[in-house]
Motif scaffolding. Structure first.
Motif, PDB file in Angstrom:
ATOM      1  N   GLU A  14      35.256  51.184  44.950  1.00  0.00           N
ATOM      2  CA  GLU A  14      36.178  52.329  44.822  1.00  0.00           C
ATOM      3  C   GLU A  14      37.610  51.895  45.098  1.00  0.00           C
ATOM      4  O   GLU A  14      38.548  52.321  44.408  1.00  0.00           O
ATOM      5  N   TYR A  15      37.785  51.052  46.113  1.00  0.00           N
ATOM      6  CA  TYR A  15      39.133  50.593  46.466  1.00  0.00           C
ATOM      7  C   TYR A  15      39.741  49.776  45.332  1.00  0.00           C
ATOM      8  O   TYR A  15      40.917  49.930  45.005  1.00  0.00           O
ATOM      9  N   LYS A  16      38.932  48.903  44.720  1.00  0.00           N
ATOM     10  CA  LYS A  16      39.448  48.073  43.618  1.00  0.00           C
ATOM     11  C   LYS A  16      39.857  48.919  42.415  1.00  0.00           C
ATOM     12  O   LYS A  16      40.859  48.623  41.759  1.00  0.00           O
ATOM     13  N   LEU A  17      39.094  49.960  42.147  1.00  0.00           N
ATOM     14  CA  LEU A  17      39.447  50.840  41.033  1.00  0.00           C
ATOM     15  C   LEU A  17      40.776  51.542  41.288  1.00  0.00           C
ATOM     16  O   LEU A  17      41.598  51.713  40.378  1.00  0.00           O
ATOM     17  N   ALA A  18      40.997  51.937  42.533  1.00  0.00           N
ATOM     18  CA  ALA A  18      42.235  52.643  42.889  1.00  0.00           C
ATOM     19  C   ALA A  18      43.418  51.694  43.062  1.00  0.00           C
ATOM     20  O   ALA A  18      44.577  52.105  42.907  1.00  0.00           O
ATOM     21  N   ASN A  19      43.128  50.420  43.370  1.00  0.00           N
ATOM     22  CA  ASN A  19      44.186  49.432  43.636  1.00  0.00           C
ATOM     23  C   ASN A  19      43.885  48.130  42.892  1.00  0.00           C
ATOM     24  O   ASN A  19      43.577  47.099  43.504  1.00  0.00           O
ATOM     25  N   LYS A  22      45.498  44.662  43.979  1.00  0.00           N
ATOM     26  CA  LYS A  22      45.402  44.140  45.352  1.00  0.00           C
ATOM     27  C   LYS A  22      44.442  42.965  45.418  1.00  0.00           C
ATOM     28  O   LYS A  22      43.390  42.958  44.787  1.00  0.00           O
ATOM     29  N   ARG A  23      44.817  41.974  46.222  1.00  0.00           N
ATOM     30  CA  ARG A  23      43.969  40.803  46.421  1.00  0.00           C
ATOM     31  C   ARG A  23      42.914  41.096  47.478  1.00  0.00           C
ATOM     32  O   ARG A  23      43.115  41.934  48.361  1.00  0.00           O
ATOM     33  N   ILE A  24      41.824  40.347  47.401  1.00  0.00           N
ATOM     34  CA  ILE A  24      40.679  40.603  48.279  1.00  0.00           C
ATOM     35  C   ILE A  24      41.053  40.480  49.751  1.00  0.00           C
ATOM     36  O   ILE A  24      40.569  41.246  50.582  1.00  0.00           O
ATOM     37  N   ARG A  25      41.933  39.557  50.080  1.00  0.00           N
ATOM     38  CA  ARG A  25      42.323  39.393  51.486  1.00  0.00           C
ATOM     39  C   ARG A  25      42.990  40.664  52.012  1.00  0.00           C
ATOM     40  O   ARG A  25      42.734  41.099  53.139  1.00  0.00           O
ATOM     41  N   ASP A  26      43.857  41.263  51.191  1.00  0.00           N
ATOM     42  CA  ASP A  26      44.555  42.479  51.608  1.00  0.00           C
ATOM     43  C   ASP A  26      43.604  43.668  51.649  1.00  0.00           C
ATOM     44  O   ASP A  26      43.725  44.551  52.517  1.00  0.00           O
ATOM     45  N   ILE A  27      42.661  43.706  50.715  1.00  0.00           N
ATOM     46  CA  ILE A  27      41.670  44.784  50.715  1.00  0.00           C
ATOM     47  C   ILE A  27      40.823  44.703  51.987  1.00  0.00           C
ATOM     48  O   ILE A  27      40.535  45.714  52.632  1.00  0.00           O
ATOM     49  N   ALA A  28      40.412  43.480  52.354  1.00  0.00           N
ATOM     50  CA  ALA A  28      39.614  43.297  53.571  1.00  0.00           C
ATOM     51  C   ALA A  28      40.364  43.827  54.789  1.00  0.00           C
ATOM     52  O   ALA A  28      39.782  44.507  55.642  1.00  0.00           O
ATOM     53  N   ALA A  29      41.654  43.531  54.863  1.00  0.00           N
ATOM     54  CA  ALA A  29      42.457  44.011  55.995  1.00  0.00           C
ATOM     55  C   ALA A  29      42.504  45.536  56.004  1.00  0.00           C
ATOM     56  O   ALA A  29      42.358  46.168  57.060  1.00  0.00           O
ATOM     57  N   ASP A  30      42.681  46.134  54.824  1.00  0.00           N
ATOM     58  CA  ASP A  30      42.754  47.587  54.744  1.00  0.00           C
ATOM     59  C   ASP A  30      41.421  48.246  55.115  1.00  0.00           C
ATOM     60  O   ASP A  30      41.404  49.328  55.725  1.00  0.00           O
ATOM     61  N   LEU A  31      40.318  47.601  54.746  1.00  0.00           N
ATOM     62  CA  LEU A  31      38.990  48.158  55.042  1.00  0.00           C
ATOM     63  C   LEU A  31      38.475  47.730  56.414  1.00  0.00           C
ATOM     64  O   LEU A  31      37.379  48.108  56.810  1.00  0.00           O
TER      65      LEU A  31
END
Length: 342
Positions: A14-19, A22-31
């Motif tokens: 869901e996060y990737k679809l919305a963003n 964004k790179r995986i490292r930044d997504i991990a930090a956000d999640l």
């Protein structure tokens, strides 16, 4: 908060679809999870877990041919294209000593390995116990894809599919008070160095953090400079084609670029080098301290520019290109000394 893999996979998708950018490292930090945990949601689909036989895997990376090596820390990314050559290991460290790809590997920190397919890119990716990336190896258009597939098949781990990361650790060193340091003995030891590699031993012997060592160094051997000094030196090396060595590392890997830097491209908070064989991405706004450092050696003084974050962690070191037994370039030495005087 514990999150099951299936729930995390849903959140990740869901996060990737919305963003999408964004790179995986930044997504991990956000999640609030690790990058390795996010990759693990793709096991059996886009991700394959590798056996923890990392030394043997690395010894076979030469068969992949021309690849891109990526090593980063919190605020800097180094990407270097080339071939993994002259790969060796001792109980203390591993070495890759190719003309293009030059690495120091600290294998006790390596804990997870994956092969990854993402956006038509394929790679080998390695992480520490906390799930933080240590080193990544990306295929290029000219890599040996068949050799890569063979390596992944050979080292696929089908027995340990569960990825359990350790809690994040606070790596910030608690400094002793300056008054508790044997400053005179430390300064004498600094002036007595025969090789810049002895510096790490001095830190341990005298119980110093790196930035504390720079503060307490003997007169003339260190000088605090501003970020502009680093940028001026990099720009001059670019225009005059003065070859450099740029060290970027984390606790499990140090990657060294040796050669020229040419295309410097500022982009927001990022200072970038965008050359065909070498890319560097440096967060200028996260640099808390910059130092001109001089270390004695049997080949004469060795000058470097060193960048640190607010916790005293090294972000980057830059030297003039040199090899043991050869004095550093006069052009580099003059440039650094003249700039740091400004």
């Amino acid at each position: 908060m514990e999150t099951t893999t299936s729930t995390l996979k849903t959140k990740y998708e869901e996060y990737k679809l919305a963003n999408p950018k964004k790179r995986i490292r930044d997504i991990a930090a956000d999640l609030q999870v690790s990058e390795a945990e996010l990759l693990a949601t793709g096991l059996g689909e886009t991700v394959t877990l590798l056996k923890k036989d990392f030394e043997t895997i690395l010894k076979q990376v030469n068969s992949l041919g021309y690849v891109m090596a990526l090593t980063r820390n919190e605020y800097c990314v180094s990407e270097r294209k080339g071939v993994y050559e002259n790969i060796s290991f001792t109980p203390h460290a591993g070495l890759v000593l190719g003309e293009d790809i030059d690495l120091r590997l600290f294998m006790q920190q390596w804990h997870f390995g994956f092969s990854v397919k993402e956006n038509r890119r394929e790679s080998l990716q390695f992480f520490d116990r906390q799930g933080t990336a240590i080193h990544k190896i990306y295929l290029t258009d000219t890599s040996n894809k068949a050799a890569y597939d063979d390596l992944v098949q050979q080292f696929q781990d089908t027995e340990n599919p569960e990825i359990v990361v350790s809690p994040a650790q606070n790596s910030t060193i608690t400094e002793l008070p300056d008054a508790a340091i044997e400053t005179t003995a430390f300064q004498d030891a600094w002036k007595g160095m025969n090789d810049s590699h002895e510096f790490f031993g001095l830190l341990r012997k005298f119980k110093l953090s790196r930035t504390q060592a720079l503060r307490l160094a003997p007169a003339r051997y260190t000088k605090k400079v501003d970020l502009q000094a680093f940028k001026t030196i990099a720009e001059t090396c670019s225009t005059q084609q003065i070859p450099v060595m740029i060290f970027v590392g984390n606790k499990g890997c140090i990657q060294i670029h040796s050669g020229n830097i040419t295309k410097l491209v500022p982009m927001g908070p990022w200072f970038n080098v965008l050359d065909p064989e070498f890319n560097l991405h440096l967060r200028e706004d996260m640099i808390a301290e910059a130092w001109h450092v001089i270390k004695p050696s049997t080949d004469g003084d060795v000058n470097s520019i060193e960048l640190y974050d607010a916790d005293g962690e090294m972000i980057l070191q830059m030297f003039g290109k040199r090899k043991p037994g050869i004095p550093e370039l006069t052009e580099w030495r003059d440039l650094v000394n003249n700039t740091s005087k400004g």
